[in-house]
Design an enzyme around this catalytic site. Structure first.
Site, PDB file in Angstrom:
ATOM      1  N   TYR A 104       0.914  -1.358  -0.163  1.00 31.87           N
ATOM      2  CA  TYR A 104       0.032  -0.083   0.045  1.00 31.87           C
ATOM      3  C   TYR A 104       1.004   1.182  -0.016  1.00 31.87           C
ATOM      4  O   TYR A 104       1.897   1.265   0.747  1.00 31.87           O
ATOM      5  CB  TYR A 104      -0.943  -0.059   1.430  1.00 31.87           C
ATOM      6  CG  TYR A 104      -1.514   1.151   1.535  1.00 31.87           C
ATOM      7  CD1 TYR A 104      -2.627   1.854   0.655  1.00 31.87           C
ATOM      8  CD2 TYR A 104      -1.353   1.906   2.615  1.00 31.87           C
ATOM      9  CE1 TYR A 104      -3.010   3.080   0.929  1.00 31.87           C
ATOM     10  CE2 TYR A 104      -1.938   3.123   3.183  1.00 31.87           C
ATOM     11  CZ  TYR A 104      -2.733   3.769   2.261  1.00 31.87           C
ATOM     12  OH  TYR A 104      -3.347   4.942   2.546  1.00 31.87           O
ATOM     13  N   CYS A 105       0.638   2.340  -0.943  1.00 31.15           N
ATOM     14  CA  CYS A 105       1.246   3.490  -0.899  1.00 31.15           C
ATOM     15  C   CYS A 105       2.776   3.143  -1.278  1.00 31.15           C
ATOM     16  O   CYS A 105       3.181   2.338  -2.201  1.00 31.15           O
ATOM     17  CB  CYS A 105       1.112   4.343   0.448  1.00 31.15           C
ATOM     18  SG  CYS A 105       1.761   5.976   0.307  1.00 31.15           S
ATOM     19  N   SER A 106       3.759   3.574  -0.548  1.00 32.74           N
ATOM     20  CA  SER A 106       5.189   3.503  -0.830  1.00 32.74           C
ATOM     21  C   SER A 106       5.729   2.192  -0.390  1.00 32.74           C
ATOM     22  O   SER A 106       6.625   1.570  -0.872  1.00 32.74           O
ATOM     23  CB  SER A 106       5.873   4.451   0.156  1.00 32.74           C
ATOM     24  OG  SER A 106       5.545   4.496   1.547  1.00 32.74           O
ATOM     25  N   ALA A 129       2.616   4.201  -4.440  1.00 28.48           N
ATOM     26  CA  ALA A 129       3.485   5.198  -4.905  1.00 28.48           C
ATOM     27  C   ALA A 129       4.918   4.489  -5.370  1.00 28.48           C
ATOM     28  O   ALA A 129       5.430   4.029  -4.527  1.00 28.48           O
ATOM     29  CB  ALA A 129       3.870   5.869  -3.649  1.00 28.48           C
TER      30      ALA A 129
END
Length: 282
Positions: A104-106, A129
């Site tokens: 999730y995300c980074s 990301a």
């Protein structure tokens, strides 16, 4: 009733690693390895965990633990990340084995690289990301701002940048017990901020295009059209590179849906995992 407990692992070269694990362990369930984004702790995932542990065995690992080893291993970040996941899987107690990996995300780039190493049977990338170098991929203002902050590491002006952005932390009304406090955690002190940007630079150095093209694992790529942090263009680009991907773009989706208890996303994840588990059995 399943609950989260501390899991201590002793990795061959990385040493002691502390995770969170749902218990009791159910051999009939799939096991998910959930990676918290860079700069956050396991507690950041508590809302997602409350839903997921009712359906799956769950292990939560902090990306910072993983990247700290990759950063100190004396090799390039890609080799360090790959070496860590091999050690991690070898250290898991019997009969625990990771079936699905959630980034999730980074933490999405980490999950992508681990999947390329054969670390899971299914992969889920949520509002990733990716720090792509391709100038043709649209980026949000937030992504561009973070990339400018990342440049403070090679440019040597990290302290000055920290002074400029640390006001975001002092103005935050979140208490440490609030999971949203994790969003500004890297801004608490200069050393944490420098580590945060160093780890993001390590992720940015990964050859994600080549890595994604080599991933054979069935992958769910989920993104939200209302995400103000990461532009959906990056997720769409990664989905096109993956040989076996399913792209879901939620027209109402926000960046923090995964940690805010967004049931539509959790149900999408569950259906995807159930479908591919049935295919594996067949």
């Amino acid at each position: 009733m399943h609950s989260l407990f501390t899991l201590n692992l002793d990795l061959e070269r990385a040493g002691k690693v502390i995770c969170a694990q749902s218990l009791p362990f159910d051999t009939a369930r799939e096991t998910l390895l959930l990676l918290s984004p860079v700069g956050t702790q396991c507690c950041y995932m508590k809302n997602a965990a409350l839903f997921l542990i009712s359906h799956f065995n769950l292990i939560i690992l902090e990306s910072d633990t993983w990247l700290a080893y990759a950063n100190e291993a004396g090799v390039n970040p890609e080799e360090g990340v790959a070496d860590f996941i091999r050690q991690f899987n070898a250290a898991l107690p019997e009969p625990v084995r990771v079936d699905a990996l959630v980034g999730y995300c980074s933490s999405a780039p980490l999950a992508l690289l681990a999947a390329n190493q054969g670390a899971c049977r299914t992969l889920l990338l949520l509002n990733g990301a990716y720090f792509l170098k391709d100038d043709g991929v649209i980026k949000s203002q937030y992504e561009r701002d973070v990339e400018r902050m990342m440049q403070s590491i090679p440019q040597g002006n990290c302290a000055q940048v920290y002074e400029a952005v640390s006001l975001l932390h002092t103005q935050s009304t979140y208490t440490p017990s609030d999971y949203r406090y994790q969003q500004v955690r890297p801004l608490r002190e200069l050393s944490a901020f420098r580590q945060y940007l160093t780890f993001l630079n390590n992720l940015a150095s990964l050859e994600l295009v080549r890595i994604a093209q080599a991933v054979k694992t069935p992958t769910l790529v989920w993104c939200g059209s209302q995400d103000r942090y990461t532009d959906t263009a990056s997720s769409r680009y990664i989905a096109q590179l993956l040989p076996h991907s399913e792209l879901v773009e939620d027209p109402d989706g926000q960046h923090h849906d995964f940690v805010d208890g967004h049931e539509r996303l959790y149900l999408t994840m569950t259906r995807f995992l159930t479908r591919h588990k049935q295919r594996a059995i067949q």
